[in-house]
Scaffold this active site. Sequence first.
Site, PDB file in Angstrom:
ATOM      1  N   ASN A 235       0.824  -1.219   0.000  1.00 23.15           N
ATOM      2  CA  ASN A 235       0.000   0.000   0.000  1.00 23.15           C
ATOM      3  C   ASN A 235       0.856   1.265   0.000  1.00 23.15           C
ATOM      4  O   ASN A 235       0.443   2.298  -0.523  1.00 23.15           O
ATOM      5  CB  ASN A 235      -0.973   0.001   1.180  1.00 23.15           C
ATOM      6  CG  ASN A 235      -0.298  -0.243   2.497  1.00 23.15           C
ATOM      7  OD1 ASN A 235       0.446  -1.221   2.646  1.00 23.15           O
ATOM      8  ND2 ASN A 235      -0.523   0.633   3.465  1.00 23.15           N
ATOM      9  N   HIS A 330      -4.681  -4.285  10.753  1.00 17.30           N
ATOM     10  CA  HIS A 330      -5.012  -4.696   9.379  1.00 17.30           C
ATOM     11  C   HIS A 330      -5.775  -6.013   9.341  1.00 17.30           C
ATOM     12  O   HIS A 330      -5.675  -6.766   8.377  1.00 17.30           O
ATOM     13  CB  HIS A 330      -3.746  -4.810   8.517  1.00 17.30           C
ATOM     14  CG  HIS A 330      -2.948  -3.553   8.435  1.00 17.30           C
ATOM     15  ND1 HIS A 330      -3.481  -2.355   8.014  1.00 17.30           N
ATOM     16  CD2 HIS A 330      -1.640  -3.301   8.722  1.00 17.30           C
ATOM     17  CE1 HIS A 330      -2.542  -1.430   8.034  1.00 17.30           C
ATOM     18  NE2 HIS A 330      -1.430  -1.965   8.471  1.00 17.30           N
TER      19      HIS A 330
HETATM   20 FE   LIG Z   1       1.472  -2.273   4.188  1.00 17.07          FE
END
Ligand SMILES: [Fe+2]
Length: 472
Positions: A235, A330
């Site tokens: 990301n 996450h």
């Molecule tokens: Fe990451």
Amino acid sequence: MAIIWFWLMTCVLLHIAVLCNAGVTSGFVRKAAWSVDIPKSHFPPPSGTNAPEQVHITQGDHEGSGMIISWVTPFERYPNVVTYWEADAEYEHNKHKHYHKHKTHSTITTYRYYDYSSGYIHHATIKHLKFDTKYFYEVASHNVTRRFSFTTPPKPGPDVPYTFGVIGDLGQTADSNQTLEHYVSNPIKGQAVLFAGDLSYADDHPNHDNTKWDTFGRFIEKSVAYQPWIWSAGNHEIDFAPNLGESVPFKPYLHRYRVPYKASQSTSPLWYSIKRASTYIIVLSSYSAYGKYTPQYKWLEQELPKINRSETPWIIVILHAPWYNSNRYHYMEGESMRVQFEPWFVQHKVDIVFAGHVHSYERSERISNVKYNITNGLSGPVRDSSAPVYITIGDGGNIEGIADNFIDQQPSYSAYREASFGHAILEIKNRTHAYYTWHRNQDNEPVIADSAWFFNRFWYPEDESSINNKEA
Ligand SMILES: [Fe+2]
Ligand SMILES: *[C@@H]1O[C@H](CO)[C@@H](O)[C@H](O)[C@H]1NC(C)=O
Ligand SMILES: *[C@@H]1O[C@H](CO)[C@@H](O)[C@H](O)[C@H]1NC(C)=O
Ligand SMILES: *[C@@H]1O[C@H](CO)[C@@H](O)[C@H](O)[C@H]1NC(C)=O
Ligand SMILES: *[C@@H]1O[C@H](CO)[C@@H](O)[C@H](O)[C@H]1NC(C)=O
Ligand SMILES: *[C@@H]1O[C@H](CO)[C@@H](O)[C@H](O)[C@H]1NC(C)=O
């Protein structure tokens, strides 16, 4: 069988039958201090006018006889050439005075990001190298010549041993440096790095300060100029910032890091495959579309059946957002991709999946969760001898700190988990056996904090869990 029997007997004798099935949550927890980046001034450019910097290499074709060599010249487009030669040739033919030096020109790219303008970014693809051979190469500018070397992998084959380092979410803090230093000086020598995404963390700084991409390039050069790092995007590579006028995802990453995606018929550098020695490595993108009919879906669908386990017994997948992760950080971000692709991984007997993203370490049992079909209500991870082991290795030590918040009551699919920074080494021994070790940064390099034997799912689909599970 004998080993399993022995283990069962041990459990009975020691009255620890419950423990025998439980995973381990390590008591070793790194203190949750916020990490800070090493100051930019500690990553000076090499000396010399317009000196080539940020040298990095990665595999340049599908089989392993190609290399992409990349570097940055800060002020001038030229020289845009890499010179390379076989290490042995230099030695053997010296007496005849002319050993053969080859030259390959780079393609040059530059980019702007908000108020940042990049240097000249060079990518030179060298093809048709000899397998299993050491080469020297040089990039030179004016009064400075920088020399490096690499060794090509052996030709792909079923019993070719090969050793990978595994690093994720590295960044450029003192912890990142410790991870890289430990990897480089580990007595078990990695020959290439599988990188699980999230490189520079430039986007954590104001306006995505792209000079952080430059300092990161200088930081990792000590390893990546000498052995290929196999890249996957996380990301922190997206750099999508419409508020800054930057709405092209992955812009800095794709300019700076090239991969041989066309060699595997991929249409995007964000997903591709390579063969390396006895492994078939598939890189996926957690941040590109993967739903049915999308380019990544179509590519993976035709890719998996192509793999010839008689040539490359080991299927290794690298992606960023983990599918099995028992950390609150996450949590379940990889879930939709798991639902989409997990049945294929089980069908094609993928051996190991490496993910990053969660800044901790975790290793799973061989489990799958592929029964659910909306109407039947059958859902939950179960032991599956056709399933991969899932390893979360997002513990490189970046600016965002440690993910030290594991879900209480370790799920049965989780074999070992620990909130520490570190790196891993995967030693492929032959078509049936691979030995895997994880090294936490707080220990000296040779110390092994977690280890496991992996048995190949195609050639030797036996259960390894009984020999791998240890007591806390
Ligand atoms: Fe990451
Ligand atoms: C390279 O040349 C420049 C200008 O002539 C000089 O300032 C610099 O010190 C030289 N660098 C090296 C490494 O010799
Ligand atoms: C990284 O760590 C090594 C070994 O401790 C040290 O020599 C080096 O200066 C560090 N690098 C940076 C940029 O701090
Ligand atoms: C698979 O690889 C083996 C070993 O390299 C080779 O002999 C065989 O022909 C390959 N099979 C196919 C279908 O390509
Ligand atoms: C869903 O699973 C049930 C039980 O396994 C099975 O009978 C049914 O045919 C499945 N439905 C579909 C649409 O596959
Ligand atoms: C494969 O490697 C393992 C571990 O080193 C070893 O025990 C086994 O005998 C090897 N198999 C073959 C066929 O050489």
